[in-house]
Design a protein around this motif. Structure first.
Motif, PDB file in Angstrom:
ATOM      1  N   LEU A  42       0.844  -1.195   0.000  1.00 35.47           N
ATOM      2  CA  LEU A  42       0.000   0.000   0.000  1.00 35.47           C
ATOM      3  C   LEU A  42       0.879   1.244   0.000  1.00 35.47           C
ATOM      4  N   ASP A  43       0.428   2.262  -0.696  1.00 38.45           N
ATOM      5  CA  ASP A  43       1.173   3.528  -0.729  1.00 38.45           C
ATOM      6  C   ASP A  43       0.200   4.637  -1.099  1.00 38.45           C
ATOM      7  N   THR A  44       0.602   5.866  -0.823  1.00 33.37           N
ATOM      8  CA  THR A  44      -0.231   7.013  -1.208  1.00 33.37           C
ATOM      9  C   THR A  44       0.640   8.053  -1.894  1.00 33.37           C
ATOM     10  N   GLU A  45       0.024   8.847  -2.757  1.00 30.08           N
ATOM     11  CA  GLU A  45       0.671  10.066  -3.239  1.00 30.08           C
ATOM     12  C   GLU A  45      -0.194  11.214  -2.748  1.00 30.08           C
ATOM     13  N   THR A  46       0.473  12.269  -2.323  1.00 27.12           N
ATOM     14  CA  THR A  46      -0.244  13.395  -1.713  1.00 27.12           C
ATOM     15  C   THR A  46       0.311  14.696  -2.279  1.00 27.12           C
ATOM     16  N   GLY A  55      -5.330  22.835   3.125  1.00 30.71           N
ATOM     17  CA  GLY A  55      -5.213  22.660   1.676  1.00 30.71           C
ATOM     18  C   GLY A  55      -4.524  21.365   1.277  1.00 30.71           C
ATOM     19  N   TYR A  56      -4.026  20.645   2.267  1.00 27.94           N
ATOM     20  CA  TYR A  56      -3.330  19.394   1.981  1.00 27.94           C
ATOM     21  C   TYR A  56      -4.336  18.362   1.484  1.00 27.94           C
ATOM     22  N   SER A  57      -3.926  17.554   0.496  1.00 28.91           N
ATOM     23  CA  SER A  57      -4.866  16.514   0.105  1.00 28.91           C
ATOM     24  C   SER A  57      -4.204  15.246  -0.395  1.00 28.91           C
ATOM     25  N   GLY A 162      13.599  10.722  -7.859  1.00 30.02           N
ATOM     26  CA  GLY A 162      14.453  11.540  -8.704  1.00 30.02           C
ATOM     27  C   GLY A 162      13.844  11.752 -10.079  1.00 30.02           C
ATOM     28  N   GLY A 163      13.248  10.691 -10.615  1.00 27.10           N
ATOM     29  CA  GLY A 163      12.627  10.783 -11.932  1.00 27.10           C
ATOM     30  C   GLY A 163      11.491  11.789 -11.956  1.00 27.10           C
ATOM     31  N   LEU A 164      10.719  11.788 -10.866  1.00 23.00           N
ATOM     32  CA  LEU A 164       9.602  12.726 -10.807  1.00 23.00           C
ATOM     33  C   LEU A 164      10.082  14.168 -10.692  1.00 23.00           C
ATOM     34  N   THR A 165      11.181  14.378  -9.979  1.00 20.75           N
ATOM     35  CA  THR A 165      11.719  15.738  -9.874  1.00 20.75           C
ATOM     36  C   THR A 165      12.014  16.289 -11.266  1.00 20.75           C
ATOM     37  N   LYS A 175      10.691  20.649  -6.949  1.00 18.61           N
ATOM     38  CA  LYS A 175      10.608  19.461  -6.115  1.00 18.61           C
ATOM     39  C   LYS A 175       9.517  19.637  -5.052  1.00 18.61           C
ATOM     40  N   GLU A 176       9.333  20.884  -4.608  1.00 19.97           N
ATOM     41  CA  GLU A 176       8.350  21.158  -3.551  1.00 19.97           C
ATOM     42  C   GLU A 176       6.927  21.305  -4.117  1.00 19.97           C
ATOM     43  N   THR A 177       6.804  22.071  -5.216  1.00 23.05           N
ATOM     44  CA  THR A 177       5.465  22.360  -5.743  1.00 23.05           C
ATOM     45  C   THR A 177       4.942  21.238  -6.640  1.00 23.05           C
ATOM     46  N   GLY A 178       5.861  20.385  -7.109  1.00 21.57           N
ATOM     47  CA  GLY A 178       5.483  19.369  -8.081  1.00 21.57           C
ATOM     48  C   GLY A 178       4.436  18.387  -7.599  1.00 21.57           C
ATOM     49  N   TRP A 179       4.534  17.982  -6.323  1.00 21.51           N
ATOM     50  CA  TRP A 179       3.625  16.955  -5.808  1.00 21.51           C
ATOM     51  C   TRP A 179       2.171  17.412  -5.863  1.00 21.51           C
TER      52      TRP A 179
END
Length: 617
Positions: A42-46, A55-57, A162-165, A175-179
């Motif tokens: 199990l995992d989540t992306e937030t 505002g977190y989701s 790293g790939g997502l960055t 890196k901070e705003t991307g998620w």
DNA sequence: AACTTCACG
DNA sequence: ACGTACGTGAAGTTT
């Protein structure tokens, strides 16, 4: 249905992203079959890491096994979220890497109580830390998913973080705003989200096998999962920030830092944070700097600057020389800035909408097993109450701090079977002080407070593995005095050196890994095997705190716990019951360790943490 | 990213 | 051969 394929360790794996009701029904069918076969990863992306900020989701929830992953688009709400919640609630064996984060995300944003999910979780990060607790900087693999997967599953496993960055950057995000900013259906985002659960599913059996091969006991694994859940519990509770106090404090400290920085600027130091500028200016003023840093530069830290400013370690005037005004200004500017930025401002900026700080408590952060805490809450100044005054107990509550008495010395006595030390601890009453005892043992009844200080230094030197020069510097005594004290110390407690040799030999025979009293693996560095004494004591003290936490939970006191601090448990408890609860905490932190009493003292304060450090509130 | 400093147990 | 202070998190500067 969106379908992505990838190769992991020579196998084709599939990532599916349900888009409509029919796809979700297909997921459900897979889920039931997979659940019958074995554990589900199990995992989540937030949107980020600050779970409690407004505002977190929660964006996606991923489920998977070794070959298949399903990425549920939680952010879409409706059936997507519904299926995700239903599936999580029906999991009976769950694999999560770094479970505390996902537990708390799901607890806060999906209505799934941490307590219910924790019960079924195996955390692959815990397994990895019990196999090798070292960080990458210490020649270990570390406990991040990517390096673990590369080591244990497939050297070519993708660096999903790293790939997502890179993807974030290509979209004009960081890196901070991307998620939060990446489109929910970005193919790389979804593929990597899915691969993470597949990697976790493949990691677990490999780590389990290794745990068994190394002989790490199941009890230790279970114990660490219990501790992790308790740490997450404390993170969820968080600590209340006194914003009316912290805001003006931050402003006052900023003003103070600026004022002293302006003084430093008059002496040619544009940035007080630049050691090179400070060194240059001081040398230009005719000061002789001799201390060097590890990198070979001139050192300008506190221990160098305080004497130049004619100040002792408590910042009191010594009267030995004319204070150097630059050294004085740099010290004051840096302290005000440190306290203002790292503590006061951070309290305000990190506080949730409800005005609470939720520090991440990492139960197995250090290579000794010690815990670590974010948001600076393990490092608040203790010389003064001003910073701790900003942290409050709950309304109607008071703070209670219960700490072990000289726990590392007691642990040393117990583990190394130091006869005369054990005798002291056994016969000593509530007022017993090991350092005074040692001073009297060696010097007789005429032992002075200075003798106590010297033998305290010698004692810590033994636990830490320090040399005579370092102990002398720390205590302020001469090297000759320390040399004599250490020699006397060794004669009084000869078992310590013998234990050190024995433990180093055991570690050598076990591939440079010392096995602690609780079965913890403590890898030694080849060039400083003497540190085994420190590792053994530090890790045993950590395990006493962990055991105390289990007692605390069993006694129904976990809800009052706020923070573990190595040898201390900080709590917030109703004022009227504080005395009783404090006694309970002391009881939970009392042990007999191989015949050595481990005891704790509870202190009941007022509303703020600072009240235990002299504040009147 | 490396280095330096500073805060704690 | 000998002797070695241990463990963290956070911020700022320089490269």
């Amino acid at each position: 249905m969106k379908i992505y394929r990838h190769e992991i360790a020579g196998d084709r794996v599939t990532v599916r992203v349900p888009e409509d009701a029919a796809d979700l029904r297909e997921f459900w069918q897979w889920f039931y079959e997979a659940r019958a076969r074995g554990p589900i990863a199990l995992d989540t992306e937030t949107t980020g890491l600050d779970i409690y900020t407004p505002g977190y989701s929660l964006r996606t929830v991923q489920f998977g096994d070794a070959h298949n992953a399903w990425v549920l688009l939680y952010e879409r709400g409706g059936w997507h979220a519904q299926y995700a919640r239903e599936a999580i609630q029906r999991c009976r064996q769950v694999l999560i890497h770094n479970a505390a984060f996902d537990w708390l995300v799901l607890d806060e944003h999906a209505g799934i109580p941490l307590e219910s999910l924790a019960e079924w979780t195996t955390d692959t990060r815990i397994l990895a830390a019990l196999i090798d607790p070292r960080q990458p900087s210490e020649a270990g693999i570390g406990t991040a998913l990517k390096p673990l997967a590369a080591h244990w599953v497939d050297p070519a496993a993708p660096d999903t973080q790293g790939g997502l960055t890179k993807v974030f950057n290509s979209l004009g995000l960081t890196k901070e705003t991307g998620w939060a900013g990446i489109p929910l259906t970005h193919p790389t985002y979804l593929l990597y989200a899915g691969l993470d659960v597949i990697l976790t599913a493949r990691l677990e059996p490999v780590l389990r096998r290794e745990i068994r091969r190394l002989g790490v006991r199941d009890e230790l694994v279970n114990y660490e999962h219990e501790i992790a859940a308790m740490c997450a519990h404390m993170q969820r509770a968080g600590l209340l920030v006194d914003q009316e106090y912290a805001a003006p404090l931050a402003a006052r400290l900023a003003e103070e830092a600026e004022r002293f920085a302006a003084v430093a600027a008059r002496y040619g130091v544009a940035s007080v944070g630049s050691p090179a500028q400070v060194a240059d200016a001081l040398v230009g003023m005719g000061e002789r700097l001799t201390e060097r840093t590890k990198g070979g530069a001139l050192a300008t830290d506190k221990t160098v600057l305080l004497p130049l400013a004619d100040l002792d370690r408590d910042w009191q005037r010594i009267g030995a020389r004319a204070p150097n005004p630059l050294a004085d200004a740099v010290l004051r500017a840096k302290r005000a800035s440190k306290w203002g930025v790292t503590y006061a401002e951070a309290f305000l900026s990190k506080a949730s909408g409800a005005g609470r700080i939720h520090p991440a408590i990492s139960p197995l952060a250090a290579r000794t097993g010690r815990m670590s805490v974010t948001a600076g809450l393990h490092q608040l100044p203790s010389s003064d109450h001003v910073i701790r005054r900003a942290i409050l107990a709950e309304p109607g509550h008071v703070v209670i701090s219960t700490d072990f008495q000289a726990v590392e010395m007691r642990v040393l006595a117990a583990l190394a079977k130091v006869r005369r030390m054990v005798e002291g601890f056994v016969s000593g009453g509530a007022e017993f002080d090991i350092h005074t005892y040692t001073a009297k043992l060696i010097k007789g009844e005429r032992a002075t407070p200075k003798d106590r200080k010297v033998f305290k230094g010698a004692g810590f030197g033994k636990v830490y593995g320090g040399g005579i020069a370092t102990i002398a510097k720390q205590t302020g005594a001469t090297e000759a005095e320390i040399a004599q004290a250490v020699a006397a110390y060794d004669r009084a407690f000869p078992e310590i050196k013998r234990a050190s040799s024995r433990w180093q030999r055991q570690a050598f025979q076990n591939g440079m890994v010392f096995i602690s009293a609780t079965g913890r693996r403590l890898p030694l560095d080849r060039d400083r095997t003497y540190s085994v004494v420190n590792y053994a004591c530090q890790s045993a003290a950590r395990d006493l705190l962990g055991q105390a936490m289990l007692h605390v939970k069993a006694a129904g006191l976990l809800e009052y716990c706020r923070l573990p601090i190595h040898d201390e448990l900080l709590a917030s408890a109703p004022k009227r019951e504080a005395a009783e609860i404090a006694r309970e905490f002391e009881k939970c932190m009392t042990f007999d360790l191989y015949g050595v009493p481990i005891v704790a003292d509870a202190e009941i304060g007022g509303r703020s943490w600072g009240s235990l450090y002299g504040a009147d509130y």
